[in-house]
Design a protein around this motif. Structure first.
Motif, PDB file in Angstrom:
ATOM      1  N   SER A 129       0.718  -1.224  -0.035  1.00 33.49           N
ATOM      2  CA  SER A 129       0.069   0.220  -0.007  1.00 33.49           C
ATOM      3  C   SER A 129       0.897   1.337   0.025  1.00 33.49           C
ATOM      4  O   SER A 129       1.818   1.369   0.612  1.00 33.49           O
ATOM      5  N   TYR A 130       0.458   2.226  -0.857  1.00 31.91           N
ATOM      6  CA  TYR A 130       1.286   3.317  -0.905  1.00 31.91           C
ATOM      7  C   TYR A 130       0.646   4.295   0.088  1.00 31.91           C
ATOM      8  O   TYR A 130      -0.595   4.697   0.156  1.00 31.91           O
ATOM      9  N   ARG A 131       1.598   4.840   1.051  1.00 32.32           N
ATOM     10  CA  ARG A 131       1.003   5.650   2.146  1.00 32.32           C
ATOM     11  C   ARG A 131       1.802   7.130   1.965  1.00 32.32           C
ATOM     12  O   ARG A 131       2.852   7.047   1.771  1.00 32.32           O
ATOM     13  N   SER A 132       0.810   8.150   1.880  1.00 30.20           N
ATOM     14  CA  SER A 132       1.365   9.559   1.959  1.00 30.20           C
ATOM     15  C   SER A 132       0.550  10.511   2.911  1.00 30.20           C
ATOM     16  O   SER A 132      -0.675  10.470   2.666  1.00 30.20           O
ATOM     17  N   SER A 133       1.086  10.918   3.788  1.00 30.16           N
ATOM     18  CA  SER A 133       0.383  11.770   4.796  1.00 30.16           C
ATOM     19  C   SER A 133       0.097  13.278   3.971  1.00 30.16           C
ATOM     20  O   SER A 133      -0.897  13.825   4.404  1.00 30.16           O
ATOM     21  N   ALA A 134       1.025  13.698   3.184  1.00 31.95           N
ATOM     22  CA  ALA A 134       0.742  14.717   2.504  1.00 31.95           C
ATOM     23  C   ALA A 134      -0.383  14.687   1.399  1.00 31.95           C
ATOM     24  O   ALA A 134      -1.019  15.660   1.221  1.00 31.95           O
ATOM     25  N   TYR A 135      -0.873  13.298   0.971  1.00 33.11           N
ATOM     26  CA  TYR A 135      -1.943  13.155   0.154  1.00 33.11           C
ATOM     27  C   TYR A 135      -3.160  12.262   0.556  1.00 33.11           C
ATOM     28  O   TYR A 135      -3.928  12.179  -0.088  1.00 33.11           O
ATOM     29  N   ASP A 136      -2.914  12.136   1.945  1.00 32.76           N
ATOM     30  CA  ASP A 136      -3.911  11.144   2.537  1.00 32.76           C
ATOM     31  C   ASP A 136      -4.179  10.001   1.926  1.00 32.76           C
ATOM     32  O   ASP A 136      -5.143   9.559   1.708  1.00 32.76           O
ATOM     33  N   CYS A 137      -2.684   9.157   1.586  1.00 32.98           N
ATOM     34  CA  CYS A 137      -2.915   7.957   0.784  1.00 32.98           C
ATOM     35  C   CYS A 137      -2.778   7.048   2.049  1.00 32.98           C
ATOM     36  O   CYS A 137      -2.035   6.941   3.005  1.00 32.98           O
ATOM     37  N   PRO A 138      -3.640   5.844   1.594  1.00 36.76           N
ATOM     38  CA  PRO A 138      -4.440   5.571   0.436  1.00 36.76           C
ATOM     39  C   PRO A 138      -5.571   5.929   0.511  1.00 36.76           C
ATOM     40  O   PRO A 138      -6.216   6.129   1.605  1.00 36.76           O
ATOM     41  N   ASN A 139      -6.158   6.532  -0.459  1.00 38.74           N
ATOM     42  CA  ASN A 139      -7.343   7.174  -0.715  1.00 38.74           C
ATOM     43  C   ASN A 139      -7.820   7.375  -2.113  1.00 38.74           C
ATOM     44  O   ASN A 139      -7.412   8.030  -2.939  1.00 38.74           O
ATOM     45  N   PRO A 140      -8.689   6.320  -2.744  1.00 42.58           N
ATOM     46  CA  PRO A 140      -8.781   6.227  -4.020  1.00 42.58           C
ATOM     47  C   PRO A 140      -9.834   7.474  -4.718  1.00 42.58           C
ATOM     48  O   PRO A 140      -9.662   7.637  -5.583  1.00 42.58           O
ATOM     49  N   ASN A 141     -10.051   8.403  -3.492  1.00 42.91           N
ATOM     50  CA  ASN A 141     -10.744   9.763  -4.120  1.00 42.91           C
ATOM     51  C   ASN A 141      -9.788  10.583  -4.419  1.00 42.91           C
ATOM     52  O   ASN A 141      -9.920  11.665  -4.984  1.00 42.91           O
ATOM     53  N   ASN A 142      -8.463  10.443  -4.185  1.00 41.51           N
ATOM     54  CA  ASN A 142      -7.512  11.509  -4.564  1.00 41.51           C
ATOM     55  C   ASN A 142      -6.870  10.628  -5.837  1.00 41.51           C
ATOM     56  O   ASN A 142      -5.462  10.174  -5.635  1.00 41.51           O
ATOM     57  N   LEU A 143      -7.243  10.940  -6.794  1.00 41.28           N
ATOM     58  CA  LEU A 143      -6.814  10.133  -8.097  1.00 41.28           C
ATOM     59  C   LEU A 143      -5.381  10.664  -8.393  1.00 41.28           C
ATOM     60  O   LEU A 143      -4.423   9.868  -8.632  1.00 41.28           O
ATOM     61  N   THR A 144      -4.858  11.691  -8.422  1.00 42.50           N
ATOM     62  CA  THR A 144      -3.213  12.050  -8.588  1.00 42.50           C
ATOM     63  C   THR A 144      -2.483  11.825  -7.655  1.00 42.50           C
ATOM     64  O   THR A 144      -1.377  11.339  -7.719  1.00 42.50           O
ATOM     65  N   GLY A 145      -2.892  12.413  -6.338  1.00 43.21           N
ATOM     66  CA  GLY A 145      -1.811  12.193  -5.311  1.00 43.21           C
ATOM     67  C   GLY A 145      -1.590  10.711  -4.961  1.00 43.21           C
ATOM     68  O   GLY A 145      -0.388  10.377  -4.535  1.00 43.21           O
ATOM     69  N   CYS A 146      -2.515  10.020  -4.976  1.00 41.55           N
ATOM     70  CA  CYS A 146      -2.266   8.557  -4.560  1.00 41.55           C
ATOM     71  C   CYS A 146      -2.096   7.519  -5.758  1.00 41.55           C
ATOM     72  O   CYS A 146      -2.231   6.505  -5.473  1.00 41.55           O
ATOM     73  N   HIS A 147      -1.858   8.553  -7.124  1.00 38.69           N
ATOM     74  CA  HIS A 147      -1.637   7.548  -8.307  1.00 38.69           C
ATOM     75  C   HIS A 147      -2.565   6.484  -8.724  1.00 38.69           C
ATOM     76  O   HIS A 147      -2.207   5.451  -9.307  1.00 38.69           O
ATOM     77  N   TYR A 148      -3.974   6.991  -8.787  1.00 32.93           N
ATOM     78  CA  TYR A 148      -4.720   6.287  -9.338  1.00 32.93           C
ATOM     79  C   TYR A 148      -5.067   6.479 -10.855  1.00 32.93           C
ATOM     80  O   TYR A 148      -5.710   5.653 -11.791  1.00 32.93           O
ATOM     81  N   ASP A 149      -4.388   7.757 -11.241  1.00 22.67           N
ATOM     82  CA  ASP A 149      -4.727   8.267 -12.704  1.00 22.67           C
ATOM     83  C   ASP A 149      -3.391   8.255 -13.451  1.00 22.67           C
ATOM     84  O   ASP A 149      -3.186   8.609 -14.490  1.00 22.67           O
ATOM     85  N   HIS A 150      -2.521   7.475 -12.964  1.00 26.35           N
ATOM     86  CA  HIS A 150      -1.113   7.529 -13.576  1.00 26.35           C
ATOM     87  C   HIS A 150      -0.241   6.347 -12.759  1.00 26.35           C
ATOM     88  O   HIS A 150      -0.262   6.331 -11.723  1.00 26.35           O
ATOM     89  N   ILE A 151       0.906   5.936 -13.739  1.00 27.51           N
ATOM     90  CA  ILE A 151       1.886   5.323 -13.057  1.00 27.51           C
ATOM     91  C   ILE A 151       2.889   6.107 -12.771  1.00 27.51           C
ATOM     92  O   ILE A 151       3.567   6.777 -13.709  1.00 27.51           O
ATOM     93  N   HIS A 152       3.616   6.196 -11.655  1.00 25.81           N
ATOM     94  CA  HIS A 152       4.639   7.094 -11.315  1.00 25.81           C
ATOM     95  C   HIS A 152       5.927   6.126 -11.366  1.00 25.81           C
ATOM     96  O   HIS A 152       6.025   5.159 -10.863  1.00 25.81           O
ATOM     97  N   VAL A 153       6.932   6.529 -12.293  1.00 23.66           N
ATOM     98  CA  VAL A 153       8.087   5.571 -12.582  1.00 23.66           C
ATOM     99  C   VAL A 153       9.329   6.257 -12.049  1.00 23.66           C
ATOM    100  O   VAL A 153       9.626   7.510 -12.774  1.00 23.66           O
ATOM    101  N   SER A 154       9.856   5.908 -10.940  1.00 23.64           N
ATOM    102  CA  SER A 154      11.173   6.534 -10.502  1.00 23.64           C
ATOM    103  C   SER A 154      12.327   5.889 -11.053  1.00 23.64           C
ATOM    104  O   SER A 154      12.412   4.416 -11.004  1.00 23.64           O
ATOM    105  N   MET A 155      13.273   6.504 -11.392  1.00 24.38           N
ATOM    106  CA  MET A 155      14.371   5.738 -11.842  1.00 24.38           C
ATOM    107  C   MET A 155      15.852   5.876 -11.093  1.00 24.38           C
ATOM    108  O   MET A 155      15.806   6.921 -10.444  1.00 24.38           O
ATOM    109  N   TYR A 156      16.701   5.154 -11.112  1.00 25.90           N
ATOM    110  CA  TYR A 156      17.959   5.241 -10.821  1.00 25.90           C
ATOM    111  C   TYR A 156      18.636   6.184 -11.206  1.00 25.90           C
ATOM    112  O   TYR A 156      18.610   6.660 -12.128  1.00 25.90           O
TER     113      TYR A 156
END
Length: 156
Positions: A129-156
Motif C-alpha cells: 500500500s502506498y502511504r502518504s500523509s501529504a496526500y492522505d493515501c491510500p485514498n481512491p478519491n485522491n486520483l493524482t496524489g495517490c496515483h490512481y490516474d497515472h503510473i509514477h516511474v522512479s528511475m535510478y
C-alpha cells in the motif's frame, strides 16, 4: 528512495532485479517541459513511445515543485504515465504497462513504481500500500496524489 514527504514504499532485500546503477546527472533535454532530465527516464519514454505504449500527451517527465527539490521529478529521475481511471480499458492498459515495466526493470533502470494506490520497489519486489500523509493515501478519491490516474516511474 526519495518519495514525497510523509510517503512510504517498502524496501528490503533484492531478488533477481538490478538495483545498482551509476549515478547520473540531469543533463538531457526534457522533451515535455524544456527542463533537464537524467538519461534513464528519457530512454524509458522513448522506448514506451516506440512500442506504442504511450504518447506525448500521456507521459510527463519533469515537474518542478520548488518546495521539494529532493524529490524524483525535480531531480529529473521520474516519469508519469497517465491513464483514465474512469475507463476500464484505460485502467487495464495501465496494469499491462505496469507489468511490462517490471519485466524490463533491469534494462531500464527502474527503481520503484506507484500505481493505483500501491507501490513496488526493485529493492523489495512486492506490491504494498502506498502511504502518504501529504496526500492522505491510500485514498481512491485522491486520483493524482495517490496515483490512481497515472503510473509514477522512479528511475535510478
Amino acid at each position: 528512495m526519495a518519495v514525497a514527504q510523509g510517503s512510504t514504499c517498502a524496501t528490503g532485500t533484492t531478488g533477481q532485479l538490478r538495483t545498482v546503477w551509476p549515478l547520473e546527472q540531469a543533463n538531457m533535454p526534457d522533451p515535455a517541459s524544456g527542463g533537464r532530465i537524467n538519461p534513464h527516464p528519457l530512454t524509458l519514454v522513448q522506448t514506451l513511445r516506440a512500442n506504442g505504449m504511450t504518447d506525448r500527451e500521456r507521459s510527463r517527465l519533469l515537474r518542478t515543485p520548488a518546495s521539494q527539490p529532493e524529490l524524483d521529478h525535480p531531480q529529473g529521475r521520474a516519469c508519469d504515465i497517465m491513464f483514465n481511471p474512469h475507463s476500464h480499458p484505460s485502467a487495464a492498459e495501465g496494469s499491462q504497462s505496469r507489468a511490462w515495466l517490471i519485466t524490463h526493470q533491469a534494462n531500464l533502470g527502474i527503481h520503484y513504481l506507484i500505481w493505483q494506490g500501491r507501490c513496488w520497489s526493485a529493492d523489495n519486489p512486492t506490491w504494498v500500500s502506498y502511504r502518504s500523509s501529504a496526500y492522505d493515501c491510500p485514498n481512491p478519491n485522491n486520483l493524482t496524489g495517490c496515483h490512481y490516474d497515472h503510473i509514477h516511474v522512479s528511475m535510478y
